[in-house]
Scaffold this motif. Structure first.
Motif, PDB file in Angstrom:
ATOM      1  N   PRO A  27       7.480  -9.829  -4.607  1.00 22.01           N
ATOM      2  CA  PRO A  27       6.635  -8.632  -4.599  1.00 22.01           C
ATOM      3  C   PRO A  27       7.376  -7.425  -5.181  1.00 22.01           C
ATOM      4  O   PRO A  27       8.591  -7.483  -5.371  1.00 22.01           O
ATOM      5  N   PRO A  28       6.657  -6.336  -5.458  1.00 30.25           N
ATOM      6  CA  PRO A  28       7.325  -5.133  -5.959  1.00 30.25           C
ATOM      7  C   PRO A  28       8.475  -4.719  -5.037  1.00 30.25           C
ATOM      8  O   PRO A  28       8.387  -4.884  -3.819  1.00 30.25           O
ATOM      9  N   ARG A  29       9.524  -4.210  -5.641  1.00 30.15           N
ATOM     10  CA  ARG A  29      10.723  -3.840  -4.873  1.00 30.15           C
ATOM     11  C   ARG A  29      10.518  -2.535  -4.100  1.00 30.15           C
ATOM     12  O   ARG A  29       9.746  -1.684  -4.506  1.00 30.15           O
ATOM     13  N   ASN A  30      11.268  -2.426  -3.006  1.00 24.06           N
ATOM     14  CA  ASN A  30      11.326  -1.167  -2.265  1.00 24.06           C
ATOM     15  C   ASN A  30      12.477  -0.347  -2.842  1.00 24.06           C
ATOM     16  O   ASN A  30      13.636  -0.749  -2.756  1.00 24.06           O
ATOM     17  N   HIS A  31      12.155   0.768  -3.439  1.00 23.14           N
ATOM     18  CA  HIS A  31      13.200   1.594  -4.056  1.00 23.14           C
ATOM     19  C   HIS A  31      13.810   2.586  -3.073  1.00 23.14           C
ATOM     20  O   HIS A  31      14.574   3.448  -3.461  1.00 23.14           O
ATOM     21  N   LEU A  81      -1.679  -0.669  -3.597  1.00 19.73           N
ATOM     22  CA  LEU A  81      -0.449  -1.409  -3.295  1.00 19.73           C
ATOM     23  C   LEU A  81       0.243  -0.883  -2.037  1.00 19.73           C
ATOM     24  O   LEU A  81       1.156  -1.516  -1.513  1.00 19.73           O
ATOM     25  N   VAL A 139      12.373  -9.259 -11.512  1.00 23.73           N
ATOM     26  CA  VAL A 139      12.677 -10.175 -10.417  1.00 23.73           C
ATOM     27  C   VAL A 139      11.780 -11.420 -10.403  1.00 23.73           C
ATOM     28  O   VAL A 139      11.931 -12.273  -9.543  1.00 23.73           O
ATOM     29  N   ARG A 173       4.153   2.356 -10.091  1.00 23.41           N
ATOM     30  CA  ARG A 173       2.947   1.696  -9.571  1.00 23.41           C
ATOM     31  C   ARG A 173       1.845   2.716  -9.264  1.00 23.41           C
ATOM     32  O   ARG A 173       0.667   2.409  -9.394  1.00 23.41           O
ATOM     33  N   GLN A 210       3.501  -8.625 -11.118  1.00 26.14           N
ATOM     34  CA  GLN A 210       3.145  -7.714 -10.018  1.00 26.14           C
ATOM     35  C   GLN A 210       1.966  -6.823 -10.422  1.00 26.14           C
ATOM     36  O   GLN A 210       1.159  -6.445  -9.578  1.00 26.14           O
ATOM     37  N   ASP A 236       8.898  -0.395 -12.601  1.00 24.96           N
ATOM     38  CA  ASP A 236       8.743  -0.404 -11.145  1.00 24.96           C
ATOM     39  C   ASP A 236       8.019  -1.699 -10.762  1.00 24.96           C
ATOM     40  O   ASP A 236       8.331  -2.318  -9.754  1.00 24.96           O
ATOM     41  N   LEU A 237       7.061  -2.104 -11.596  1.00 25.62           N
ATOM     42  CA  LEU A 237       6.394  -3.398 -11.452  1.00 25.62           C
ATOM     43  C   LEU A 237       6.749  -4.232 -12.677  1.00 25.62           C
ATOM     44  O   LEU A 237       7.208  -3.688 -13.685  1.00 25.62           O
ATOM     45  N   ASP A 238       6.514  -5.544 -12.589  1.00 23.02           N
ATOM     46  CA  ASP A 238       6.586  -6.376 -13.792  1.00 23.02           C
ATOM     47  C   ASP A 238       5.163  -6.883 -14.077  1.00 23.02           C
ATOM     48  O   ASP A 238       4.226  -6.591 -13.319  1.00 23.02           O
ATOM     49  N   ASN A 280      -1.166  -8.713  -9.868  1.00 23.62           N
ATOM     50  CA  ASN A 280      -1.484  -8.641  -8.439  1.00 23.62           C
ATOM     51  C   ASN A 280      -2.030  -7.278  -8.041  1.00 23.62           C
ATOM     52  O   ASN A 280      -2.904  -7.178  -7.176  1.00 23.62           O
TER      53      ASN A 280
END
Lengths: 294, 214
Positions: free
Chosen positions: B198-202, A142, B155, A84, A128, A123-125, A131
């Motif tokens: 939302p974007p994941r927390n890695h 972000l 996701v 991201r 996302q 990391d994003l799709d 957004n």
């Protein structure tokens, strides 16, 4: 400076986009030739982002070449190769250099490409990423931090009207619309009746739909795509039509079919425009447009 | 649940053992026994291969569960043979290699690569069911993990590479999101798929990961 492409989308005209693939290397001549050929004939030129996961000159670099040539660039951006932080940074840079349109994609898997052992980031799709673009437009990254200077992009996404099963794709389509996708370029469509059914559904949403037109260059290519490319289905009557053409006239037949399809989409006001993918035969795009009566 | 492993190519093992002539082999009675990569039989085969290479075997041992703390006891019982070796060749998974390394001064060389933690879904068929990501999605994905079952770990629904319920990377692999969609539909809970994730927390657990249980 606003997006000329966005203005075209809002004008009610039948919008035409096409795409150009950057080279594998630093020889930009062929890409530049294709850009020069298309820039005054279409409303936007997509520059692909390491299409099929094959490493190439970057989309952003191709977009700058489009802008320098006086064309309108649509930057394809996949989530495959950048996290991201890198995606956001590239959006800032692209905006600062005049890119005003971005197509948000998840991206093909790394293993289908030519760097099979590389890490796939994701990391994003795609959703996302849409957004993220809107967050940057709102002056925040972000991480929730303030930006000194925001972005303003016309944000697009893709949808596959021929996907099997279709409903999971439609759920994602609706999520993309909710996230603020202003336009969609679809995967290739050939069966107009199927596409009309899709449009009956898609018309309910406030977004613009550009139908994907992939040039059929031979009967073999048409069969190959139907068998191997997810969401592409060339109906039997078109396959027969391609097969019946003598070998040296197959490409002309493909151009005729593409032109005829575009003309029908436009004349019957089925959708808002088309996205023409000539896949390595970009020089045929003006012929396709001519065949469509444009 | 098993630690899934694959034996390394013998050439790689030979290279790892360069300059280490006296070898003690350790297998594991749990996972690598059940996956036929480091049980009694495979340890015996490895012994023969090493002897053909000209190595001197000071001993072999299959520990019941190489990753647990009883390994310390097994090591002590075989102390003499182990001390006589230049290295220990481990045919347990990496967890066993780690445990053995805690007790020994000599190098512990892995003879297998550890692939994933697998759940046996049908006899002999193991699938990675959990990546221990620290942020469980199973409650909203009808018990199918989108992190392990989707090639891209998506996701928010399927990508455009899905085709007739299969994945773009391999026509034999199921598309996780088609499975999730089908099961949520059966459960009349498709609204869960419509929710934005939302974007994941890695970094739910900061790497290097550890936890103290009091």
């Amino acid at each position: 400076m606003v997006s000329r492409f966005k203005e075209a989308l809002g004008s009610g005209k039948f919008v035409i986009t096409s795409e150009v693939a950057p080279p594998k290397g630093t020889n930009l001549e062929k890409m530049q030739h294709h850009i020069d050929l298309l820039k005054d004939k279409v409303d936007g030129i997509n520059i692909t982002d390491h299409q099929s996961s094959a490493m190439r000159f970057p989309s952003l670099g191709g977009c700058l070449a489009v802008l320098e040539s006086g064309g309108e660039a649509i930057m394809q951006m996949t989530c495959r190769d950048r996290n991201r932080i890198a995606l956001e940074a590239d959006l800032l840079f692209a905006y600062s250099r005049g890119v005003r349109n971005v197509l948000c994609l998840t991206g093909d898997a790394v293993v289908v490409g030519d760097h099979k052992e590389a890490m796939g980031v994701f990391d994003l799709d795609s959703l996302q990423l849409i957004n993220a673009v809107h967050a940057l437009a709102g002056g925040k990254d972000l991480g929730g931090n303030d930006l000194d200077g925001a972005v303003e992009f016309c944000v697009g996404a893709i949808v596959t009207p021929e996907a099997q099963p279709l409903e999971p794709q439609l759920i994602k389509f609706e999520k993309k619309v909710e996230a603020g996708a202003e336009f969609f370029q679809t995967q290739a469509i050939y069966d107009l009746d199927n596409f009309k059914r899709f449009m009956d559904y898609a018309r309910k949403f406030k977004t613009k739909i550009l139908a994907g037109i992939v040039l059929l260059s031979s009967a073999r290519m048409a069969k190959y795509m139907t068998a191997n490319v997810p969401g592409i289905f060339v109906p039997d009557d078109l396959l027969d039509e391609m097969s019946a053409a003598p070998k040296e006239e197959m490409l002309a037949k493909g151009i005729e079919i593409a032109g005829r399809t575009i003309a029908a989409l436009k004349n019957e006001t089925i959708c808002d425009g088309v996205h023409i993918m000539a896949i390595g035969r970009e020089e045929t795009v003006p012929d396709i447009l001519k065949a469509a009566g444009m | 649940m098993k630690s899934m492993t694959k034996q390394k190519p013998i050439e790689e093992i030979q290279q790892s053992l360069e300059g280490l002539d006296k070898v003690f082999i350790v297998g594991c009675g749990t996972c690598t026994t059940l996956t036929n990569t480091g049980g009694v039989e495979q340890v015996e085969e490895m012994k023969e291969k090493l002897q053909e290479m000209g190595k001197w075997l000071t001993g072999t041992l299959v520990i019941p569960t190489a990753c647990d703390d009883m390994t310390d006891v097994a090591m002590k019982e075989n102390e003499q043979a182990i001390r006589g070796a230049d290295c220990l060749l481990s045919m347990s998974c990496a967890l066993g290699v780690h445990r053995l390394s805690l007790y020994l001064d000599i190098p512990v060389i892995p003879a297998v690569d550890t692939l994933f933690i697998g759940v046996e879904e049908t006899p002999g068929y193991f699938r990675e069911a959990c990546a221990q990501c620290g942020q469980c999605f199973l409650g909203i994905t009808a018990g199918i993990c989108p992190i392990t079952a989707c090639h891209k770990g998506l996701v928010n629904g399927p990508c455009g590479g899905t085709n007739n319920g299969k994945c773009e990377v391999d026509k034999e692999k199921d598309c996780a999101w088609t499975l999730i969609y089908n099961r949520l539909k059966e459960q009349n809970r498709l609204h869960l798929m419509r929710q934005y994730q939302p974007p994941r927390n890695h970094h739910v657990t900061l790497q290097p990961k550890s936890m103290k249980i009091s």
